[in-house]
Each structure stands twice: as structure tokens, then as C-alpha cells.
Design a protein around this motif. Structure first.
Motif, PDB file in Angstrom:
ATOM      1  N   GLU A   1       0.704  -1.336   0.015  1.00 46.41           N
ATOM      2  CA  GLU A   1       0.253   0.143  -0.222  1.00 46.41           C
ATOM      3  C   GLU A   1       0.602   1.151   0.026  1.00 46.41           C
ATOM      4  OE1 GLU A   1      -3.728   0.654   2.832  1.00 46.41           O
ATOM      5  OE2 GLU A   1      -3.617  -0.653   2.318  1.00 46.41           O
ATOM      6  N   GLU A   2       1.643   1.479   0.651  1.00 43.03           N
ATOM      7  CA  GLU A   2       2.642   2.236   0.911  1.00 43.03           C
ATOM      8  C   GLU A   2       3.826   3.191  -0.946  1.00 43.03           C
ATOM      9  OE1 GLU A   2       3.226  -0.145   1.876  1.00 43.03           O
ATOM     10  OE2 GLU A   2       5.421  -1.610   1.627  1.00 43.03           O
ATOM     11  N   LYS A   3       3.461   1.996  -1.337  1.00 38.69           N
ATOM     12  CA  LYS A   3       3.353   2.165  -3.409  1.00 38.69           C
ATOM     13  C   LYS A   3       2.277   2.433  -4.170  1.00 38.69           C
ATOM     14  CE  LYS A   3       8.017   1.014  -1.798  1.00 38.69           C
ATOM     15  NZ  LYS A   3       8.558   0.204  -2.189  1.00 38.69           N
ATOM     16  N   ALA A   4       1.638   2.640  -3.278  1.00 38.51           N
ATOM     17  CA  ALA A   4       0.190   2.921  -3.766  1.00 38.51           C
ATOM     18  C   ALA A   4       0.210   4.552  -4.418  1.00 38.51           C
ATOM     19  CB  ALA A   4      -1.208   2.887  -4.009  1.00 38.51           C
ATOM     20  N   GLN A   5       0.786   5.203  -3.909  1.00 39.11           N
ATOM     21  CA  GLN A   5       0.098   6.650  -4.319  1.00 39.11           C
ATOM     22  C   GLN A   5       1.454   7.263  -5.219  1.00 39.11           C
ATOM     23  OE1 GLN A   5      -0.938   9.340  -3.728  1.00 39.11           O
ATOM     24  NE2 GLN A   5      -2.170   8.735  -2.345  1.00 39.11           N
ATOM     25  N   VAL A   6       3.003   6.568  -5.099  1.00 38.39           N
ATOM     26  CA  VAL A   6       4.034   6.628  -5.783  1.00 38.39           C
ATOM     27  C   VAL A   6       3.528   6.254  -7.648  1.00 38.39           C
ATOM     28  CG1 VAL A   6       5.549   5.140  -5.573  1.00 38.39           C
ATOM     29  CG2 VAL A   6       6.050   7.101  -6.389  1.00 38.39           C
ATOM     30  N   VAL A   7       2.587   5.058  -7.730  1.00 37.50           N
ATOM     31  CA  VAL A   7       2.209   4.157  -8.834  1.00 37.50           C
ATOM     32  C   VAL A   7       1.031   4.742  -9.649  1.00 37.50           C
ATOM     33  CG1 VAL A   7       1.247   1.662  -8.961  1.00 37.50           C
ATOM     34  CG2 VAL A   7       3.291   1.509  -7.855  1.00 37.50           C
ATOM     35  N   LYS A   8       0.722   5.524  -8.658  1.00 40.28           N
ATOM     36  CA  LYS A   8      -0.398   6.668  -9.382  1.00 40.28           C
ATOM     37  C   LYS A   8       0.416   7.215 -10.109  1.00 40.28           C
ATOM     38  CE  LYS A   8      -4.413   9.325  -7.683  1.00 40.28           C
ATOM     39  NZ  LYS A   8      -4.405  10.455  -6.548  1.00 40.28           N
ATOM     40  N   GLU A   9       1.077   7.663 -10.351  1.00 40.13           N
ATOM     41  CA  GLU A   9       1.749   8.692 -11.393  1.00 40.13           C
ATOM     42  C   GLU A   9       2.341   8.198 -12.692  1.00 40.13           C
ATOM     43  OE1 GLU A   9       2.222  11.610 -10.874  1.00 40.13           O
ATOM     44  OE2 GLU A   9       1.643  11.255  -9.283  1.00 40.13           O
ATOM     45  N   LEU A  10       2.200   6.458 -12.593  1.00 40.34           N
ATOM     46  CA  LEU A  10       1.772   6.196 -13.588  1.00 40.34           C
ATOM     47  C   LEU A  10       0.611   6.393 -15.116  1.00 40.34           C
ATOM     48  CD1 LEU A  10       2.959   2.204 -13.330  1.00 40.34           C
ATOM     49  CD2 LEU A  10       4.151   3.856 -14.626  1.00 40.34           C
ATOM     50  N   GLN A  11      -0.316   7.049 -14.644  1.00 44.53           N
ATOM     51  CA  GLN A  11      -1.380   7.080 -15.364  1.00 44.53           C
ATOM     52  C   GLN A  11      -0.722   7.872 -16.613  1.00 44.53           C
ATOM     53  OE1 GLN A  11      -3.873   8.858 -11.921  1.00 44.53           O
ATOM     54  NE2 GLN A  11      -5.270   7.582 -12.046  1.00 44.53           N
ATOM     55  N   ALA A  12      -1.315   7.664 -17.661  1.00 39.57           N
ATOM     56  CA  ALA A  12      -1.439   9.417 -18.920  1.00 39.57           C
ATOM     57  C   ALA A  12      -1.098   9.984 -18.196  1.00 39.57           C
ATOM     58  CB  ALA A  12      -2.254   8.452 -19.888  1.00 39.57           C
ATOM     59  N   GLY A  13      -0.445  11.059 -18.946  1.00 43.12           N
ATOM     60  CA  GLY A  13      -0.405  12.487 -18.729  1.00 43.12           C
ATOM     61  C   GLY A  13       1.101  12.485 -17.924  1.00 43.12           C
ATOM     62  N   ASN A  14       0.523  12.561 -16.559  1.00 44.32           N
ATOM     63  CA  ASN A  14       1.643  12.195 -15.520  1.00 44.32           C
ATOM     64  C   ASN A  14       2.484  11.443 -15.717  1.00 44.32           C
ATOM     65  OD1 ASN A  14      -0.482  13.342 -13.682  1.00 44.32           O
ATOM     66  ND2 ASN A  14      -0.564  11.444 -12.653  1.00 44.32           N
ATOM     67  N   HIS A  15       2.875  10.363 -16.997  1.00 42.92           N
ATOM     68  CA  HIS A  15       4.027  10.150 -17.416  1.00 42.92           C
ATOM     69  C   HIS A  15       4.685  10.741 -18.128  1.00 42.92           C
ATOM     70  CE1 HIS A  15       6.312   6.059 -16.764  1.00 42.92           C
ATOM     71  NE2 HIS A  15       7.113   6.668 -18.066  1.00 42.92           N
TER      72      HIS A  15
END
Ligand code: 6PG
Length: 249
Positions: A205-219
Motif C-alpha cells: 500500500e505504501e507504494k500506491a500513491q507513487v504508482v498512481k503517477e503511472l497514469q497517462a499524462g503524469n508519465h
């Protein structure tokens, strides 16, 4: 939705993530070993890769790997001796290297025990140059790179805001990491981006916020170190568990 160019594998739990990643690693290595006599691979530190190493050393996978063709390198290291519990080499030694028939001369660890981090980085770069024997200006091409992601978006020892992220010449650097108050030895971003295949491993769970950055646009507007890993010609795959992937579904 994650960026189209990025493949994500979302596993039910950490064990299944490690199994699926190990399967992927074995396929990648056997594919390359069918056409090349040497298959250079970069290992990572961290808790998630540890599970993958244990899988690779287990009965299911061990016999399928052409160990004599595999050559092991590291993406980063702490300034500690190779038998230190925080050493990334030690982690891989305990969980993988000591359990499989890989020739010892195929293992190229970062000399973290050196007192001078710059010298350790230079020495490791020379180790890589001796292995790859590049023409002038050429970068090494690893067949496979394993990386983890920190909750702050770091990968290997490339931390947010570090000037080493701009490195365009050196293959190996020794950045001072302010938040850790210590030096690290790390391969630089171009080395990861010249690889044929990069896989990220992140769980919990502690990686969920940072993994969210994978979303289109953010990447596309990449700003965190892990987002800057975008292999020029290679493939990029994220192995996540459900907890880490909870915001990207
Ligand atoms: C290290 C790393 C580092 C790691 C991430 C994720 O040696 O610490 O190479 O980049 O991969 O911090 O680590 P976890 O999987 O333990 O969260």
C-alpha cells in the motif's frame, strides 16, 4: 488508465507478483541466451526483488535458467562491505547467487566497501567497460534491468531532485543523497534507458500513491526518477500487487 506504452502486470499478492516476475525474467534470459553467449542482467536492492530472487533460486525456475550465460550486475549499492546486511550484493548473494550454479566470474558486484565513493563508481564503470567494450560514445546495452520504486519515486539510487538525474556521460555515479545523509553508488539514467528490457517491481500500500503517477499524462510529464526510465528501444513492464496498483486499476 496507465500510459499505453507501459505494460503493467497486476498480481493478487506479493507471492504471485514474484512468481510472475520470475517467469518473465526466465523467459527473457532464455530468449537472449538462445542467440547470445552472454546475457548481462542488472539486479536491484529492495524487498520486492528479494522475493523474485527467491523464486528464481527455487526448484520451479532454477533448472530452466542458463546460469553459465547469465552475467549479474547491480543498479546501485550502499557504501558497505559485501557481507553487510544492507548490501544489495549481500541480499542477492543470500537469496540467489549462493543457491544456484552461476559461475562466480559472472558476478560483478559494486565495490561498496571502498572508502572513496567516486573511486568506487569509477572502478565499477571500468568493470562495465571491460565487459561491454564499447566503441567511443556508445552506452552499454543490458538485456534485462530489474528496478524497485521508493515511495518518494526514487529508483536505484536516483533520488528526486538529484543533479545525477541530468548525467549524460558517466555510466556510474556516486551521488550524495541528502535525505539519507550518505553517498550511494548508482548506474545512471541513460544506462537504464539503453536496456533492452526494464522491469519495475513494486508491492504494498505504501507504494500506491507513487504508482498512481503511472497514469497517462503524469508519465508524459515525467518528473519522478522512476518515470524517467523510458527505454529508447526496449520494453518497460511494471509488476505490481493489488495494493500498490489500487489507484490505477
Ligand atoms: C535500494 C534500491 C532502491 C529500492 C527501492 C524500493 O537498494 O534501496 O535499489 O531503489 O529498489 O527503494 O525498495 P523496496 O522494494 O524495499 O521498497
Amino acid at each position: 488508465m496507465p500510459d499505453k506504452k507501459i505494460k503493467t502486470v497486476i498480481a493478487d499478492d506479493l507471492e504471485s507478483l514474484c512468481e510472475q516476475a520470475a517467469e518473465f525474467v526466465v523467459r527473457c534470459i532464455t530468449d537472449r541466451a538462445s542467440v547470445e553467449s552472454r546475457v548481462p542482467v542488472v539486479l536491484s536492492g529492495g524487498t520486492t526483488p528479494k522475493g523474485v530472487y527467491e523464486q528464481l533460486a527455487g526448484e520451479n525456475f532454477k533448472r530452466r535458467v542458463p546460469w553459465n550465460r547469465m552475467h549479474l550486475f547491480w543498479g546501485d549499492e550502499r557504501l558497505v562491505s559485501p557481507d553487510h546486511p544492507e548490501s544489495n550484493y549481500f541480499l542477492a548473494y543470500e537469496t540467489l547467487i549462493s543457491r544456484v550454479p552461476i559461475p562466480r566470474e559472472n558476478v560483478y558486484r559494486i565495490p561498496g566497501e571502498k572508502a572513496d565513493p567516486e573511486k568506487a563508481a569509477d572502478e565499477y564503470e571500468q568493470t562495465l567497460r571491460d565487459f561491454f567494450r564499447p566503441s567511443r560514445g556508445e552506452w552499454p546495452v543490458f538485456d534485462l534491468v530489474l528496478l524497485g520504486i521508493g515511495a518518494d519515486g526514487h529508483t536505484a539510487s536516483l533520488f528526486p531532485g538529484s543533479s545525477v538525474l541530468q548525467e549524460k556521460k558517466r555510466w556510474v555515479a556516486a551521488p550524495y543523497v541528502e535525505k539519507l545523509k550518505s553517498y550511494r553508488i548508482t548506474l545512471t539514467m541513460p544506462v537504464f534507458n539503453y536496456a533492452r528490457q526494464v522491469i519495475f517491481l513494486a508491492a504494498g500500500e505504501e507504494k500506491a500513491q507513487v504508482v498512481k503517477e503511472l497514469q497517462a499524462g503524469n508519465h508524459t510529464r515525467a518528473r519522478l526518477p522512476f518515470q524517467l526510465v523510458q527505454p529508447h528501444d526496449g520494453r518497460l513492464v511494471f509488476f505490481l500487487d493489488k495494493a500498490a496498483a489500487r489507484f490505477i486499476g
